[in-house]
Design a protein around this motif. Structure first.
Motif, mmCIF file in Angstrom:
data_model
loop_
_atom_site.group_PDB
_atom_site.id
_atom_site.type_symbol
_atom_site.label_atom_id
_atom_site.label_comp_id
_atom_site.label_asym_id
_atom_site.label_seq_id
_atom_site.Cartn_x
_atom_site.Cartn_y
_atom_site.Cartn_z
ATOM 1 N N ASP A 23 0.871 -1.176 0.000
ATOM 2 C CA ASP A 23 0.000 0.000 0.000
ATOM 3 C C ASP A 23 0.908 1.225 0.000
ATOM 4 O O ASP A 23 1.111 1.861 1.025
ATOM 5 C CB ASP A 23 -0.910 -0.026 1.224
ATOM 6 C CG ASP A 23 -1.884 1.154 1.266
ATOM 7 O OD1 ASP A 23 -2.016 1.841 0.234
ATOM 8 O OD2 ASP A 23 -2.485 1.381 2.332
ATOM 9 N N ASP A 37 2.234 4.760 -2.266
ATOM 10 C CA ASP A 37 2.138 5.734 -3.338
ATOM 11 C C ASP A 37 3.542 6.049 -3.861
ATOM 12 O O ASP A 37 4.543 5.621 -3.288
ATOM 13 C CB ASP A 37 1.488 7.018 -2.832
ATOM 14 C CG ASP A 37 0.004 6.870 -2.598
ATOM 15 O OD1 ASP A 37 -0.601 5.964 -3.195
ATOM 16 O OD2 ASP A 37 -0.557 7.659 -1.813
ATOM 17 N N ASP A 40 -8.349 -0.553 -6.010
ATOM 18 C CA ASP A 40 -7.355 -1.317 -5.258
ATOM 19 C C ASP A 40 -8.100 -2.085 -4.171
ATOM 20 O O ASP A 40 -8.168 -1.669 -3.011
ATOM 21 C CB ASP A 40 -6.313 -0.360 -4.667
ATOM 22 C CG ASP A 40 -5.103 -1.084 -4.112
ATOM 23 O OD1 ASP A 40 -5.039 -2.321 -4.234
ATOM 24 O OD2 ASP A 40 -4.232 -0.405 -3.553
ATOM 25 N N LYS A 52 -9.347 1.038 -1.470
ATOM 26 C CA LYS A 52 -9.079 2.405 -1.908
ATOM 27 C C LYS A 52 -9.230 2.538 -3.412
ATOM 28 O O LYS A 52 -9.232 1.553 -4.142
ATOM 29 C CB LYS A 52 -7.642 2.811 -1.529
ATOM 30 C CG LYS A 52 -7.359 2.801 -0.048
ATOM 31 C CD LYS A 52 -5.905 3.098 0.243
ATOM 32 C CE LYS A 52 -5.649 3.022 1.739
ATOM 33 N NZ LYS A 52 -4.246 3.295 2.086
ATOM 34 N N ARG A 108 -7.112 4.403 -6.421
ATOM 35 C CA ARG A 108 -5.797 4.990 -6.649
ATOM 36 C C ARG A 108 -5.796 5.701 -8.008
ATOM 37 O O ARG A 108 -6.412 5.242 -8.972
ATOM 38 C CB ARG A 108 -4.712 3.900 -6.657
ATOM 39 C CG ARG A 108 -4.805 2.904 -5.514
ATOM 40 C CD ARG A 108 -4.370 3.457 -4.191
ATOM 41 N NE ARG A 108 -2.928 3.699 -4.139
ATOM 42 C CZ ARG A 108 -2.020 2.740 -3.886
ATOM 43 N NH1 ARG A 108 -2.403 1.491 -3.691
ATOM 44 N NH2 ARG A 108 -0.740 3.050 -3.825
ATOM 45 N N THR A 112 1.720 7.240 -8.702
ATOM 46 C CA THR A 112 0.491 6.780 -8.062
ATOM 47 C C THR A 112 0.196 7.590 -6.802
ATOM 48 O O THR A 112 1.096 7.887 -6.019
ATOM 49 C CB THR A 112 0.620 5.295 -7.683
ATOM 50 O OG1 THR A 112 0.849 4.524 -8.865
ATOM 51 C CG2 THR A 112 -0.648 4.785 -6.999
ATOM 52 N N SER A 113 -1.072 7.946 -6.628
ATOM 53 C CA SER A 113 -1.526 8.593 -5.396
ATOM 54 C C SER A 113 -2.820 7.938 -4.962
ATOM 55 O O SER A 113 -3.440 7.177 -5.715
ATOM 56 C CB SER A 113 -1.717 10.103 -5.598
ATOM 57 O OG SER A 113 -2.684 10.342 -6.617
ATOM 58 N N THR A 114 -3.249 8.225 -3.735
ATOM 59 C CA THR A 114 -4.428 7.573 -3.167
ATOM 60 C C THR A 114 -5.600 8.529 -3.077
ATOM 61 O O THR A 114 -5.458 9.646 -2.587
ATOM 62 C CB THR A 114 -4.105 7.031 -1.761
ATOM 63 O OG1 THR A 114 -3.103 6.022 -1.876
ATOM 64 C CG2 THR A 114 -5.338 6.422 -1.113
#
Length: 302
Positions: free
Chosen positions: A166, A168, A193, A198, A200, A209-211
């Protein structure tokens, strides 16, 4: 006729919705104007791995989950066979990418590359190229197919072990946990995800990649709409772009809802606080809309 379990879906034109039926090992077509439902590829109850046409009915799939299209053809994430197959609109099923039914992580040409549980796909067109992105639920990675070659996208490095995580960040460090859905807003990618509960976002130009959800390290299932940092999901499984930058719709299977996520903030657009059910939306007001009820939604198409 008969019982079926719909998986991911893709809309072609304004009339037809194609969806996978992983339990019966087929792809089905639903015609919206007439309400007609038919098995479009594969034979119900007969899993396999073979090419075929609509007339000879020799095409076989094994627990296909994902489906997407490029405007001319459909691509099927043939999960149980660890392959991507092409399905033309005349019903011809052919091999597209994947060398073996055995799981693998080999980046190579279409006929030599291997996959590990491909579960969904999306086509992203740009002025430079048309690329097919594939999410692997067992491999915990995103692969990119450029028409001749399959490559690692995120994580960017091959690894024999599935890197569950998990995280980013840049392509070489980002990590997922059993992702099952992927979509695009026309520029960037979004991933359901599932194992991390989440959504993403992947900026394709930088592979970063960010959440959209609680920060890395917080992945417990739950339900909460609102700003990205506070929202909670329970097994998000699929998403679809809305044709607007940074807006996607997500199926939240465990919460029996569809959520609209805009620049990270989510709002329920279908499903009820009453939980699982099977009901159309009716009545309601602008302030308190009637959202109907869903039961463990898996797929969604625009």
């Amino acid at each position: 006729g008969g019982a079926f379990v719909p998986g991911r879906a893709a809309t072609v034109g304004s009339d037809d919705v194609y969806f996978t039926d992983p339990v019966n090992h087929v792809v089905r077509r639903f015609n919206i104007p007439t309400g007609a439902l038919q098995t479009f590829s594969g034979v119900a109850g007969k899993p396999g791995d073979a090419e075929g046409t609509a007339s000879n009915r020799r095409g076989r799939l094994r627990a296909p989950q994902g489906i997407c299209h490029d405007g001319a053809s459909l691509f099927v994430a043939d999960t149980g066979n660890n392959k991507i197959k092409r399905l033309t609109l005349d019903g011809t099923l052919s091999y597209y990418a994947g060398a073996s039914t055995a799981a693998g992580v080999i980046d190579s040409t279409l006929s030599k590359a291997t996959f590990n549980g491909p579960s969904d796909c999306v086509v992203l067109n740009s002025a430079a190229a048309s690329l097919l992105y594939v999410v692997e639920s067992s491999g915990n990675r995103i692969r990119v197919v450029n028409g001749t070659h399959v490559d690692a996208f995120i994580p960017s490095a091959q690894s024999a072990a599935s890197d569950i995580g998990d995280r980013d960040g840049a392509a070489q460090v980002a990590a997922f946990n059993g992702p099952t859905g992927i979509c695009t807003d026309g520029v960037n990618l979004f991933v359901a995800d599932t194992g991390n509960n989440k959504v993403r976002k992947i900026v394709t130009s930088t592979a970063t990649t960010s959440t959209w959800g609680p920060p890395p390290g917080i992945s417990a299932a739950g339900f909460q709409d609102g700003a990205a940092a506070y929202q909670r999901y329970n097994g998000p499984t699929a998403c679809v772009g809305a044709g607007v930058a940074d807006v996607v719709y997500v199926t939240d299977r465990g919460n029996h809802r569809v959520r609209r996520v805009s620049s990270g903030a989510s709002a329920t657009v279908a499903g009820s606080v009453l939980g699982a059910g099977d009901a159309d939306a009716s009545g309601g007001t602008t302030a308190v809309p009637a959202l109907g009820r869903l039961w463990a939604p898996v797929g969604i198409a625009a």
